[in-house]
Design a protein around this motif. Structure first.
Motif, PDB file in Angstrom:
ATOM      1  N   LYS A   1       0.979  -1.269  -0.123  1.00 50.91           N
ATOM      2  CA  LYS A   1       0.121   0.122   0.010  1.00 50.91           C
ATOM      3  C   LYS A   1       0.976   1.223  -0.130  1.00 50.91           C
TER       4      LYS A   1
ATOM      5  N   LEU B   1      -0.767   5.976  -6.427  1.00 53.45           N
ATOM      6  CA  LEU B   1      -2.189   4.909  -6.271  1.00 53.45           C
ATOM      7  C   LEU B   1      -2.522   5.089  -4.905  1.00 53.45           C
TER       8      LEU B   1
ATOM      9  N   GLY C   1      -5.546   5.256  -4.204  1.00 52.07           N
ATOM     10  CA  GLY C   1      -6.983   4.588  -4.509  1.00 52.07           C
ATOM     11  C   GLY C   1      -7.126   4.001  -5.988  1.00 52.07           C
TER      12      GLY C   1
ATOM     13  N   ARG D   1      -8.391   1.079  -9.053  1.00 52.65           N
ATOM     14  CA  ARG D   1      -9.044  -0.379  -9.267  1.00 52.65           C
ATOM     15  C   ARG D   1      -7.819  -1.258  -9.399  1.00 52.65           C
ATOM     16  N   ILE D   2      -7.906  -2.183  -8.847  1.00 51.57           N
ATOM     17  CA  ILE D   2      -6.708  -3.104  -8.500  1.00 51.57           C
ATOM     18  C   ILE D   2      -7.231  -4.598  -8.743  1.00 51.57           C
TER      19      ILE D   2
ATOM     20  N   PHE E   1      -7.107  -4.784   0.857  1.00 47.00           N
ATOM     21  CA  PHE E   1      -7.222  -3.603  -0.005  1.00 47.00           C
ATOM     22  C   PHE E   1      -8.552  -2.986  -0.158  1.00 47.00           C
TER      23      PHE E   1
ATOM     24  N   TYR F   1      -9.601   0.789  -1.998  1.00 46.85           N
ATOM     25  CA  TYR F   1      -9.512   0.232  -3.302  1.00 46.85           C
ATOM     26  C   TYR F   1     -10.663  -0.564  -4.039  1.00 46.85           C
ATOM     27  N   GLN F   2     -10.872  -0.362  -5.272  1.00 47.53           N
ATOM     28  CA  GLN F   2     -12.049  -1.213  -5.804  1.00 47.53           C
ATOM     29  C   GLN F   2     -11.142  -2.510  -6.432  1.00 47.53           C
TER      30      GLN F   2
END
Length: 247
Positions: A27, A35, A37, A39-40, A54, A59-60
């Motif tokens: 993180k 990053l 936040g 999309r991962i 996460f 995070y998405q």
């Protein structure tokens, strides 16, 4: 190998894995590189331990794994946490997403299960396809040193009231492949009797130099490499390494 018996005892066997430490360092690295936040997609998410961390951090998350049994346990966690993780039952080398992601991550040596360079190349090509421009791909792998000097040709036995297992290892140096033979005894809640399960797992080590070449062939650029602590450079006796590539 589809983690049939292993899935049911995976979290139990991984209790000593420093997931929280790994998560904090991953993180921090992502935040330092813009990053905080986004999309991962986690490749080889297993039972969703890291995916949930996460997701909780904002995070998405997409969790991708080819084991139905592992994902079933991940979904059980999701029912408790009420997270909005999207879990996909896919082989990472054939990944199909609906849109791009800001980062891909893979931890706990999931990618060591790719035994052929063609599989690794196929994965890198899929990551290239779905990683947003400037996006990061962070992954770890066990090393030849780990298999040869630490794990290979060793046997471990663990036992408690719920689960016992015998973990035998055989390292084939001419192929850089380690064979894990797992014999698991799991207590059944209804009868109190122990069910025996056996599984064979295979992992391959890859040199950082070869991985750099395969990444480049797929159009990805290796930008960082670290020892297991994600702080120091890779050493001759590194047991786990992290590689970071950029699209």
């Amino acid at each position: 190998m589809m983690y049939k018996g292993f899935a049911n005892v995976y979290d139990h066997m991984m209790e000593n894995i420093p997931y929280e430490e790994w998560f904090s360092k991953l993180k921090l690295y992502l935040k330092e590189h813009g990053l905080a936040g986004g999309r991962i997609c986690e490749l080889g998410c297993g039972t969703g331990i890291m995916t949930e961390k996460f997701a909780k951090a904002g995070y998405q998350m997409i969790g991708l794994d080819k084991s139905v049994d592992m994902l079933a346990l991940a979904k059980q966690k999701q029912e408790e946490t009420k997270s909005d993780i999207l879990y996909l039952n896919q082989d990472m080398t054939e990944m199909e997403l609906d849109k791009s992601v800001d980062a891909c991550i893979s931890v706990c040596d999931s990618m060591n299960y790719l035994l052929q360079e063609e599989e690794m190349s196929a994965l890198f090509e899929r990551v290239k396809k779905y990683l947003a421009p400037g996006g990061l791909f962070i992954f770890d792998l066990k090393t030849v040193y780990c298999y040869r000097n630490v794990i290979g040709n060793q046997t471990w036995v663990e036992q408690d009231e719920e689960v016992s297992y015998i973990w035998e290892n055989f390292f084939y140096e001419d192929q850089d492949i380690n064979e894990y033979m797992l014999t698991i005894f799991r207590k059944q809640p209804d009868s109190g009797l122990y069910e025996r399960m056996e599984e064979a797992h295979y992992q391959r080590a890859y040199s950082p130099e070869r991985l750099k070449s395969l990444l480049a062939e797929a159009g990805l650029t290796l930008v960082d490499s670290f020892d297991e602590d994600m702080e120091n450079p890779i050493r001759e006796n590194s047991e786990r390494i992290y590689l970071i590539a950029k699209n």
